[in-house]
Motif scaffolding. Structure first.
Motif, PDB file in Angstrom:
ATOM      1  N   GLY A   7       0.809  -1.217   0.000  1.00  0.00           N
ATOM      2  CA  GLY A   7       0.000   0.000   0.000  1.00  0.00           C
ATOM      3  C   GLY A   7       0.842   1.267   0.000  1.00  0.00           C
ATOM      4  O   GLY A   7       2.051   1.243  -0.248  1.00  0.00           O
ATOM      5  N   ARG A   8       0.168   2.376   0.306  1.00  0.00           N
ATOM      6  CA  ARG A   8       0.818   3.688   0.346  1.00  0.00           C
ATOM      7  C   ARG A   8       0.335   4.451   1.576  1.00  0.00           C
ATOM      8  O   ARG A   8      -0.781   4.252   2.040  1.00  0.00           O
ATOM      9  CB  ARG A   8       0.442   4.516  -0.889  1.00  0.00           C
ATOM     10  N   ALA A   9       1.175   5.341   2.074  1.00  0.00           N
ATOM     11  CA  ALA A   9       0.827   6.184   3.216  1.00  0.00           C
ATOM     12  C   ALA A   9       1.705   7.428   3.181  1.00  0.00           C
ATOM     13  O   ALA A   9       2.533   7.598   2.282  1.00  0.00           O
ATOM     14  CB  ALA A   9       1.006   5.429   4.525  1.00  0.00           C
ATOM     15  N   VAL A  10       1.508   8.271   4.170  1.00  0.00           N
ATOM     16  CA  VAL A  10       2.323   9.469   4.350  1.00  0.00           C
ATOM     17  C   VAL A  10       2.863   9.432   5.771  1.00  0.00           C
ATOM     18  O   VAL A  10       2.132   9.141   6.718  1.00  0.00           O
ATOM     19  CB  VAL A  10       1.479  10.754   4.143  1.00  0.00           C
ATOM     20  N   ILE A  11       4.152   9.684   5.918  1.00  0.00           N
ATOM     21  CA  ILE A  11       4.732   9.853   7.245  1.00  0.00           C
ATOM     22  C   ILE A  11       4.909  11.344   7.456  1.00  0.00           C
ATOM     23  O   ILE A  11       5.479  12.043   6.607  1.00  0.00           O
ATOM     24  CB  ILE A  11       6.095   9.143   7.373  1.00  0.00           C
ATOM     25  N   VAL A  12       4.419  11.827   8.579  1.00  0.00           N
ATOM     26  CA  VAL A  12       4.574  13.231   8.931  1.00  0.00           C
ATOM     27  C   VAL A  12       5.628  13.296  10.024  1.00  0.00           C
ATOM     28  O   VAL A  12       5.451  12.745  11.111  1.00  0.00           O
ATOM     29  CB  VAL A  12       3.237  13.837   9.411  1.00  0.00           C
ATOM     30  N   CYS A  13       6.770  13.932   9.714  1.00  0.00           N
ATOM     31  CA  CYS A  13       7.895  14.072  10.647  1.00  0.00           C
ATOM     32  C   CYS A  13       8.144  15.544  10.900  1.00  0.00           C
ATOM     33  O   CYS A  13       8.442  16.288   9.954  1.00  0.00           O
ATOM     34  CB  CYS A  13       9.157  13.445  10.078  1.00  0.00           C
ATOM     35  N   ASN A  14       8.002  15.948  12.152  1.00  0.00           N
ATOM     36  CA  ASN A  14       8.212  17.349  12.511  1.00  0.00           C
ATOM     37  C   ASN A  14       7.437  18.284  11.589  1.00  0.00           C
ATOM     38  O   ASN A  14       7.938  19.315  11.174  1.00  0.00           O
ATOM     39  CB  ASN A  14       9.700  17.695  12.510  1.00  0.00           C
ATOM     40  N   GLY A  15       6.204  17.892  11.246  1.00  0.00           N
ATOM     41  CA  GLY A  15       5.332  18.725  10.425  1.00  0.00           C
ATOM     42  C   GLY A  15       5.535  18.608   8.924  1.00  0.00           C
ATOM     43  O   GLY A  15       4.759  19.161   8.158  1.00  0.00           O
ATOM     44  N   ARG A  16       6.551  17.893   8.474  1.00  0.00           N
ATOM     45  CA  ARG A  16       6.797  17.711   7.030  1.00  0.00           C
ATOM     46  C   ARG A  16       6.272  16.368   6.585  1.00  0.00           C
ATOM     47  O   ARG A  16       6.456  15.360   7.255  1.00  0.00           O
ATOM     48  CB  ARG A  16       8.288  17.829   6.723  1.00  0.00           C
ATOM     49  N   ARG A  17       5.623  16.333   5.420  1.00  0.00           N
ATOM     50  CA  ARG A  17       5.012  15.117   4.879  1.00  0.00           C
ATOM     51  C   ARG A  17       5.956  14.418   3.908  1.00  0.00           C
ATOM     52  O   ARG A  17       6.594  15.062   3.084  1.00  0.00           O
ATOM     53  CB  ARG A  17       3.708  15.487   4.180  1.00  0.00           C
ATOM     54  N   HIS A  18       6.013  13.080   4.015  1.00  0.00           N
ATOM     55  CA  HIS A  18       6.866  12.269   3.147  1.00  0.00           C
ATOM     56  C   HIS A  18       6.071  11.048   2.693  1.00  0.00           C
ATOM     57  O   HIS A  18       5.542  10.303   3.525  1.00  0.00           O
ATOM     58  CB  HIS A  18       8.121  11.802   3.888  1.00  0.00           C
ATOM     59  N   ALA A  19       5.991  10.842   1.385  1.00  0.00           N
ATOM     60  CA  ALA A  19       5.275   9.685   0.838  1.00  0.00           C
ATOM     61  C   ALA A  19       6.035   8.412   1.178  1.00  0.00           C
ATOM     62  O   ALA A  19       7.269   8.382   1.194  1.00  0.00           O
ATOM     63  CB  ALA A  19       5.127   9.831  -0.670  1.00  0.00           C
ATOM     64  N   LYS A  29      15.455  10.078  13.260  1.00  0.00           N
ATOM     65  CA  LYS A  29      16.333  10.211  14.415  1.00  0.00           C
ATOM     66  C   LYS A  29      15.516  10.058  15.689  1.00  0.00           C
ATOM     67  O   LYS A  29      14.320  10.364  15.714  1.00  0.00           O
ATOM     68  CB  LYS A  29      17.010  11.577  14.422  1.00  0.00           C
ATOM     69  N   ALA A  30      16.166   9.624  16.747  1.00  0.00           N
ATOM     70  CA  ALA A  30      15.498   9.487  18.041  1.00  0.00           C
ATOM     71  C   ALA A  30      14.900  10.828  18.461  1.00  0.00           C
ATOM     72  O   ALA A  30      15.503  11.883  18.244  1.00  0.00           O
ATOM     73  CB  ALA A  30      16.500   9.018  19.088  1.00  0.00           C
ATOM     74  N   GLY A  31      13.705  10.782  19.006  1.00  0.00           N
ATOM     75  CA  GLY A  31      13.050  11.984  19.496  1.00  0.00           C
ATOM     76  C   GLY A  31      12.274  12.758  18.450  1.00  0.00           C
ATOM     77  O   GLY A  31      11.681  13.784  18.758  1.00  0.00           O
ATOM     78  N   THR A  32      12.282  12.278  17.197  1.00  0.00           N
ATOM     79  CA  THR A  32      11.553  12.962  16.128  1.00  0.00           C
ATOM     80  C   THR A  32      10.060  12.728  16.310  1.00  0.00           C
ATOM     81  O   THR A  32       9.613  11.586  16.433  1.00  0.00           O
ATOM     82  CB  THR A  32      11.983  12.415  14.745  1.00  0.00           C
TER      83      THR A  32
END
Length: 78
Positions: A7-19, A29-32
């Motif tokens: 499937g597909r999803a989006v990871i949101v890291c520190n407010g930024r979206r990544h497919a 990184k730890a703590g993200t």
């Protein structure tokens, strides 16, 4: 770490979206601050792997306790 299996999803890291799609790996990184969002009409499956320094030390200590062994160079480093 996330390993996308299907499937597909989006990871949101520190407010930024990544497919993220099947076959992709995402490492943070730890703590993200992060979360996974499935905005698609299909299932998304993944492995999530987390292994921190404290967790490593606890694991090694328990293994040594079970074996009755003494730490060697690798096990004693934290």
């Amino acid at each position: 770490m996330f390993i996308a299996l299907s499937g597909r999803a989006v990871i949101v890291c520190n407010g930024r979206r990544h497919a993220l799609a099947a076959g992709d790996i995402a490492l943070m990184k730890a703590g993200t601050e992060h979360h996974v969002v499935n905005e698609h009409g299909e299932d998304f499956s993944y492995y999530a792997i987390w292994w921190g320094r404290d967790m490593s030390a606890d694991f090694l200590a328990e293994e040594l306790r079970r074996d009755g062994g003494e730490p060697t160079g690798a096990e004693s480093a934290t």
